[in-house]
Motif scaffolding. Structure first.
Motif, short mmCIF file in Angstrom:
data_model
loop_
_atom_site.label_atom_id
_atom_site.label_comp_id
_atom_site.label_asym_id
_atom_site.label_seq_id
_atom_site.Cartn_x
_atom_site.Cartn_y
_atom_site.Cartn_z
N GLU A 77 -13.09 -46.83 -119.73
CA GLU A 77 -14.37 -46.67 -119.33
C GLU A 77 -14.64 -45.28 -118.70
O GLU A 77 -15.73 -44.55 -119.03
N LEU A 78 -13.81 -44.76 -117.70
CA LEU A 78 -13.91 -43.34 -117.25
C LEU A 78 -13.77 -42.37 -118.37
O LEU A 78 -14.64 -41.32 -118.39
N TRP A 79 -13.11 -42.53 -119.34
CA TRP A 79 -12.93 -41.66 -120.18
C TRP A 79 -14.23 -41.60 -121.48
O TRP A 79 -14.89 -40.48 -121.64
N LYS A 80 -14.92 -42.64 -121.46
CA LYS A 80 -16.03 -42.73 -122.36
C LYS A 80 -17.05 -42.19 -121.46
O LYS A 80 -18.10 -41.41 -122.04
N ASN A 81 -17.16 -42.59 -120.28
CA ASN A 81 -18.18 -41.87 -119.24
C ASN A 81 -18.17 -40.48 -119.16
O ASN A 81 -19.19 -39.59 -119.25
N LEU A 82 -16.94 -39.80 -119.10
CA LEU A 82 -17.03 -38.04 -119.24
C LEU A 82 -17.12 -37.89 -120.31
O LEU A 82 -17.97 -36.77 -120.53
N ASN A 83 -16.77 -38.38 -121.43
CA ASN A 83 -17.14 -37.95 -122.75
C ASN A 83 -18.86 -37.98 -123.07
O ASN A 83 -19.38 -36.92 -123.29
N ASP A 84 -19.45 -38.93 -122.49
CA ASP A 84 -20.91 -38.88 -122.63
C ASP A 84 -21.56 -38.18 -121.96
O ASP A 84 -22.52 -37.57 -122.21
N ARG A 85 -20.95 -37.94 -121.00
CA ARG A 85 -21.65 -36.67 -119.93
C ARG A 85 -21.21 -35.52 -120.40
O ARG A 85 -22.29 -34.42 -120.30
N PHE A 86 -20.12 -35.06 -121.04
CA PHE A 86 -19.83 -33.70 -121.42
C PHE A 86 -19.55 -33.07 -122.93
O PHE A 86 -19.68 -32.22 -123.33
N GLU A 87 -19.63 -34.45 -123.73
CA GLU A 87 -19.46 -34.22 -125.12
C GLU A 87 -20.60 -32.95 -125.69
O GLU A 87 -20.05 -32.41 -126.75
N HIS A 88 -21.65 -33.32 -125.30
CA HIS A 88 -22.78 -32.17 -125.79
C HIS A 88 -22.32 -30.74 -125.72
O HIS A 88 -22.86 -30.09 -126.38
N LEU A 89 -21.35 -30.52 -124.88
CA LEU A 89 -21.10 -28.96 -124.57
C LEU A 89 -20.20 -28.49 -125.78
O LEU A 89 -20.08 -27.33 -125.85
N LYS A 90 -19.63 -29.35 -126.67
CA LYS A 90 -18.95 -29.05 -127.94
C LYS A 90 -19.81 -28.05 -128.61
O LYS A 90 -19.69 -27.20 -129.14
N ALA A 91 -21.32 -28.63 -128.92
CA ALA A 91 -22.25 -27.97 -129.58
C ALA A 91 -22.68 -26.54 -129.10
O ALA A 91 -23.01 -25.69 -129.93
N VAL A 92 -22.42 -26.32 -127.73
CA VAL A 92 -22.75 -25.25 -126.93
C VAL A 92 -21.56 -24.12 -127.10
O VAL A 92 -21.72 -23.13 -127.38
#
Length: 100
Positions: A77-92
């Motif tokens: 759950e923590l892994w998913k929460n952090l992924n949801d929060r920061f995954e968009h940075l991959k595109a940047v």
């Protein structure tokens, strides 16, 4: 010989600027500790494995993130929460890195 347990990596910054390298470091360390499956979907983990992985993850995130996700008791759950929060940075981050 250096003890692999004592090797540290930088905690995940609250801005997420080091998210991509942090993800790689976490996956490698969890794999080395035979706990990689604790952040995979549909995993069968013991309470001890979940606790160990959660302690490890919380130890490697910014203190403000620890406080924000204080009630999360499952490493997946923590892994998913952090992924949801920061995954968009991959595109940047990635396109900029490719152009440098």
């Amino acid at each position: 010989m250096t003890n692999i347990e004592n090797q540290k990596f930088i905690a995940l910054d609250i801005s997420g600027k080091n998210y991509q390298s942090w993800v790689l470091d976490v996956k490698l360390h969890l794999s080395a500790k035979k706990l990689r499956h604790t952040i995979d979907e549909d995993n069968a983990t013991s309470n001890e494995e979940r606790a160990t992985a959660l302690i490890f993850l919380r130890h490697h995130i910014d203190d403000d993130l620890k406080y924000e996700y204080l009630t999360v008791e499952n490493p997946l759950e923590l892994w998913k929460n952090l992924n949801d929060r920061f995954e968009h940075l991959k595109a940047v981050v990635l396109p900029k890195a490719l152009n440098d």
